[in-house]
Design a protein around this motif. Structure first.
Motif, PDB file in Angstrom:
ATOM      1  N   GLN A 174     -15.362   3.434   8.505  1.00 14.34           N
ATOM      2  CA  GLN A 174     -13.927   3.203   8.442  1.00 14.34           C
ATOM      3  C   GLN A 174     -13.187   4.535   8.342  1.00 14.34           C
ATOM      4  O   GLN A 174     -13.796   5.600   8.252  1.00 14.34           O
ATOM      5  CB  GLN A 174     -13.578   2.323   7.235  1.00 14.34           C
ATOM      6  CG  GLN A 174     -14.132   0.911   7.300  1.00 14.34           C
ATOM      7  CD  GLN A 174     -13.760   0.106   6.070  1.00 14.34           C
ATOM      8  OE1 GLN A 174     -14.196   0.398   4.968  1.00 14.34           O
ATOM      9  NE2 GLN A 174     -12.940  -0.918   6.269  1.00 14.34           N
ATOM     10  N   VAL A 175     -11.875   4.433   8.322  1.00 12.50           N
ATOM     11  CA  VAL A 175     -11.015   5.616   8.264  1.00 12.50           C
ATOM     12  C   VAL A 175     -10.490   5.810   6.853  1.00 12.50           C
ATOM     13  O   VAL A 175     -10.121   4.853   6.172  1.00 12.50           O
ATOM     14  CB  VAL A 175      -9.838   5.479   9.251  1.00 12.50           C
ATOM     15  CG1 VAL A 175      -8.878   6.663   9.113  1.00 12.50           C
ATOM     16  CG2 VAL A 175     -10.365   5.380  10.678  1.00 12.50           C
ATOM     17  N   GLN A 176     -10.470   7.054   6.430  1.00 17.25           N
ATOM     18  CA  GLN A 176      -9.849   7.435   5.166  1.00 17.25           C
ATOM     19  C   GLN A 176      -8.399   7.826   5.463  1.00 17.25           C
ATOM     20  O   GLN A 176      -8.155   8.819   6.152  1.00 17.25           O
ATOM     21  CB  GLN A 176     -10.617   8.610   4.546  1.00 17.25           C
ATOM     22  CG  GLN A 176     -10.071   9.093   3.223  1.00 17.25           C
ATOM     23  CD  GLN A 176     -11.051  10.042   2.548  1.00 17.25           C
ATOM     24  OE1 GLN A 176     -12.232   9.739   2.399  1.00 17.25           O
ATOM     25  NE2 GLN A 176     -10.579  11.212   2.149  1.00 17.25           N
ATOM     26  N   LYS A 192       1.957   2.648  10.312  1.00 18.50           N
ATOM     27  CA  LYS A 192       0.530   2.916  10.548  1.00 18.50           C
ATOM     28  C   LYS A 192      -0.344   2.160   9.546  1.00 18.50           C
ATOM     29  O   LYS A 192      -1.434   1.688   9.890  1.00 18.50           O
ATOM     30  CB  LYS A 192       0.265   4.421  10.504  1.00 18.50           C
ATOM     31  CG  LYS A 192       0.847   5.128  11.716  1.00 18.50           C
ATOM     32  CD  LYS A 192       0.617   6.620  11.681  1.00 18.50           C
ATOM     33  CE  LYS A 192       1.083   7.232  13.007  1.00 18.50           C
ATOM     34  NZ  LYS A 192       2.517   7.042  13.251  1.00 18.50           N
ATOM     35  N   LEU A 193       0.113   2.054   8.313  1.00 20.14           N
ATOM     36  CA  LEU A 193      -0.625   1.233   7.351  1.00 20.14           C
ATOM     37  C   LEU A 193      -0.675  -0.218   7.820  1.00 20.14           C
ATOM     38  O   LEU A 193      -1.732  -0.861   7.769  1.00 20.14           O
ATOM     39  CB  LEU A 193       0.029   1.322   5.969  1.00 20.14           C
ATOM     40  CG  LEU A 193      -0.161   2.631   5.207  1.00 20.14           C
ATOM     41  CD1 LEU A 193       0.768   2.685   3.998  1.00 20.14           C
ATOM     42  CD2 LEU A 193      -1.612   2.803   4.754  1.00 20.14           C
ATOM     43  N   ILE A 207      -7.843   5.288   0.614  1.00 20.70           N
ATOM     44  CA  ILE A 207      -6.502   5.861   0.711  1.00 20.70           C
ATOM     45  C   ILE A 207      -6.385   7.007  -0.294  1.00 20.70           C
ATOM     46  O   ILE A 207      -6.915   6.920  -1.404  1.00 20.70           O
ATOM     47  CB  ILE A 207      -5.426   4.785   0.434  1.00 20.70           C
ATOM     48  CG1 ILE A 207      -5.430   3.723   1.539  1.00 20.70           C
ATOM     49  CG2 ILE A 207      -4.035   5.410   0.323  1.00 20.70           C
ATOM     50  CD1 ILE A 207      -4.495   2.560   1.266  1.00 20.70           C
ATOM     51  N   GLN A 208      -5.689   8.067   0.119  1.00 24.64           N
ATOM     52  CA  GLN A 208      -5.382   9.177  -0.784  1.00 24.64           C
ATOM     53  C   GLN A 208      -3.901   9.498  -0.697  1.00 24.64           C
ATOM     54  O   GLN A 208      -3.251   9.221   0.316  1.00 24.64           O
ATOM     55  CB  GLN A 208      -6.215  10.415  -0.446  1.00 24.64           C
ATOM     56  CG  GLN A 208      -7.698  10.232  -0.766  1.00 24.64           C
ATOM     57  CD  GLN A 208      -8.532  11.435  -0.386  1.00 24.64           C
ATOM     58  OE1 GLN A 208      -8.292  12.083   0.629  1.00 24.64           O
ATOM     59  NE2 GLN A 208      -9.533  11.734  -1.197  1.00 24.64           N
ATOM     60  N   ILE A 209      -3.382  10.086  -1.766  1.00 25.02           N
ATOM     61  CA  ILE A 209      -1.947  10.357  -1.852  1.00 25.02           C
ATOM     62  C   ILE A 209      -1.681  11.756  -2.374  1.00 25.02           C
ATOM     63  O   ILE A 209      -2.501  12.355  -3.074  1.00 25.02           O
ATOM     64  CB  ILE A 209      -1.233   9.333  -2.765  1.00 25.02           C
ATOM     65  CG1 ILE A 209      -1.789   9.411  -4.200  1.00 25.02           C
ATOM     66  CG2 ILE A 209      -1.349   7.923  -2.205  1.00 25.02           C
ATOM     67  CD1 ILE A 209      -0.983   8.607  -5.209  1.00 25.02           C
ATOM     68  N   ALA A 210      -0.504  12.266  -2.026  1.00 27.35           N
ATOM     69  CA  ALA A 210       0.065  13.488  -2.601  1.00 27.35           C
ATOM     70  C   ALA A 210       1.497  13.586  -2.116  1.00 27.35           C
ATOM     71  O   ALA A 210       1.856  13.028  -1.066  1.00 27.35           O
ATOM     72  CB  ALA A 210      -0.729  14.730  -2.169  1.00 27.35           C
ATOM     73  N   GLY A 211       2.319  14.294  -2.886  1.00 28.20           N
ATOM     74  CA  GLY A 211       3.678  14.535  -2.439  1.00 28.20           C
ATOM     75  C   GLY A 211       3.704  15.448  -1.228  1.00 28.20           C
ATOM     76  O   GLY A 211       2.843  16.310  -1.055  1.00 28.20           O
ATOM     77  N   GLY A 239      -9.085  -1.436  -2.534  1.00 31.49           N
ATOM     78  CA  GLY A 239      -9.853  -0.254  -2.906  1.00 31.49           C
ATOM     79  C   GLY A 239      -9.080   0.672  -3.828  1.00 31.49           C
ATOM     80  O   GLY A 239      -7.959   0.384  -4.258  1.00 31.49           O
ATOM     81  N   TRP A 240      -9.695   1.794  -4.131  1.00 34.19           N
ATOM     82  CA  TRP A 240      -9.057   2.812  -4.966  1.00 34.19           C
ATOM     83  C   TRP A 240      -8.128   3.668  -4.125  1.00 34.19           C
ATOM     84  O   TRP A 240      -8.370   3.890  -2.938  1.00 34.19           O
ATOM     85  CB  TRP A 240     -10.110   3.687  -5.639  1.00 34.19           C
ATOM     86  CG  TRP A 240     -10.986   2.952  -6.590  1.00 34.19           C
ATOM     87  CD1 TRP A 240     -12.267   2.516  -6.373  1.00 34.19           C
ATOM     88  CD2 TRP A 240     -10.655   2.547  -7.922  1.00 34.19           C
ATOM     89  NE1 TRP A 240     -12.739   1.857  -7.482  1.00 34.19           N
ATOM     90  CE2 TRP A 240     -11.778   1.866  -8.443  1.00 34.19           C
ATOM     91  CE3 TRP A 240      -9.518   2.693  -8.719  1.00 34.19           C
ATOM     92  CZ2 TRP A 240     -11.803   1.336  -9.732  1.00 34.19           C
ATOM     93  CZ3 TRP A 240      -9.530   2.156 -10.004  1.00 34.19           C
ATOM     94  CH2 TRP A 240     -10.659   1.498 -10.498  1.00 34.19           C
ATOM     95  N   ILE A 241      -7.087   4.182  -4.762  1.00 35.29           N
ATOM     96  CA  ILE A 241      -6.185   5.151  -4.159  1.00 35.29           C
ATOM     97  C   ILE A 241      -6.431   6.483  -4.855  1.00 35.29           C
ATOM     98  O   ILE A 241      -6.167   6.635  -6.053  1.00 35.29           O
ATOM     99  CB  ILE A 241      -4.718   4.722  -4.309  1.00 35.29           C
ATOM    100  CG1 ILE A 241      -4.470   3.395  -3.571  1.00 35.29           C
ATOM    101  CG2 ILE A 241      -3.786   5.812  -3.778  1.00 35.29           C
ATOM    102  CD1 ILE A 241      -3.065   2.846  -3.753  1.00 35.29           C
ATOM    103  N   GLY A 242      -6.952   7.431  -4.115  1.00 34.02           N
ATOM    104  CA  GLY A 242      -7.301   8.724  -4.693  1.00 34.02           C
ATOM    105  C   GLY A 242      -6.093   9.628  -4.826  1.00 34.02           C
ATOM    106  O   GLY A 242      -5.319   9.810  -3.880  1.00 34.02           O
ATOM    107  N   CYS A 243      -5.918  10.208  -5.999  1.00 30.03           N
ATOM    108  CA  CYS A 243      -4.787  11.103  -6.280  1.00 30.03           C
ATOM    109  C   CYS A 243      -5.227  12.538  -5.982  1.00 30.03           C
ATOM    110  O   CYS A 243      -5.566  13.307  -6.886  1.00 30.03           O
ATOM    111  CB  CYS A 243      -4.341  10.951  -7.727  1.00 30.03           C
ATOM    112  SG  CYS A 243      -3.880   9.262  -8.161  1.00 30.03           S
TER     113      CYS A 243
END
Length: 262
Positions: A174-176, A192-193, A207-211, A239-243
């Motif tokens: 899968q895609v990250q 896109k989501l 999924i990962q996030i950042a400003g 799933g988890w959302i990575g910070c």
């Protein structure tokens, strides 16, 4: 309710690495991720996870010579044997740490290098990694990364990553979806989501996030993360959302954005 994993490579750097687990748990995190575990015995990391009631969400397969500037080897011709060894090593760690997702980095390509050749190697290596990981019940994820942060990175767009997963057709590939990288390269995050979350094949595995643009906390910058978190929830992502961000001024002091989700 979204579930967040602290990225211990970028967060809590005021502590030694093995002490970051306790710091994350104290702030309310239930899971962690990081780039690489290989400087420490897997048993030592597992002990920190158990002691602090944490789940290991994700880590990366060995990326080649990181200190020399390499950023993955999956798309590099002539490195196939090393890649297979890296898959074996990462699966050994995953068996101990308990994560169900493993990120495989593509690597760098110069403008003059034959992209088609690199892509063919990438597909063969990903097919091998997915087959090996499937034996252990592990999912492989590939991540498009912006070329502002990592110039020359082979994989940059979400649609390209989805096409690669479709072409290989492995059920555990899968895609990250790193929202920070996607915003810089493409934008239009919400659409896109929506497009990729419910794909019959591939889809979004992490999924990962950042400003954006400074890669600080998600409440700093141009993106409306509360809206995106609600959207991710509504799309059924479990799933988890990575910070994966760099705290602007101390990790714990910058976690005001997290409190509504604890």
């Amino acid at each position: 309710m979204p579930r967040f994993a602290a990225n211990l490579t970028m967060m809590y750097t005021e502590h030694a690495f093995l002490d970051r687990f306790a710091a994350a748990a104290k702030d309310g995190f239930k899971a962690v991720e990081f780039l690489f575990p290989y400087d420490f015995p897997a048993a030592d990391i597992k002990a920190r996870l158990v002691d602090n009631g944490l789940t290991q969400a994700l880590f990366n397969a060995p990326p080649g010579d990181w200190a020399a500037g390499e950023r993955g080897i999956a798309a590099l011709p002539g490195r196939e044997d090393e890649f297979r060894q890296s898959v074996a090593k990462s699966l050994e760690y995953a068996a101990v740490l308990g994560n169900e997702k493993l990120h495989v980095m593509a690597g760098l390509i110069a403008p003059e290098q034959p992209r088609a050749q690199h892509r063919a190697v990438y597909l063969r290596n990903l097919e091998y990694a997915a087959k090996e990981a499937q034996k252990a019940g592990i999912g492989i994820v590939i991540e498009p990364i912006n070329t502002r942060d990592i110039p020359g990175f082979f994989l940059n767009r979400q649609d390209d990553a989805q096409a690669i997963c479709d072409e290989i057709g492995a059920p555990n590939l899968q895609v990250q979806f790193d929202i920070y990288h996607c915003q810089i390269v493409e934008g239009d995050i919400a659409m896109k989501l929506r497009r990729d979350m419910k794909r019959p094949n591939a889809g979004i595995g992490h999924i990962q996030i950042a400003g954006v643009p400074e890669r600080h906390e998600p409440d700093i910058g141009e993106l409306n993360y509360p809206y995106l978190f609600d959207l991710i929830d509504s799309l059924g992502y479990a799933g988890w959302i990575g910070c994966e961000y760099k705290p602007k001024a101390g990790t714990s002091n910058g976690l005001g954005w997290l409190k509504p989700y604890l």
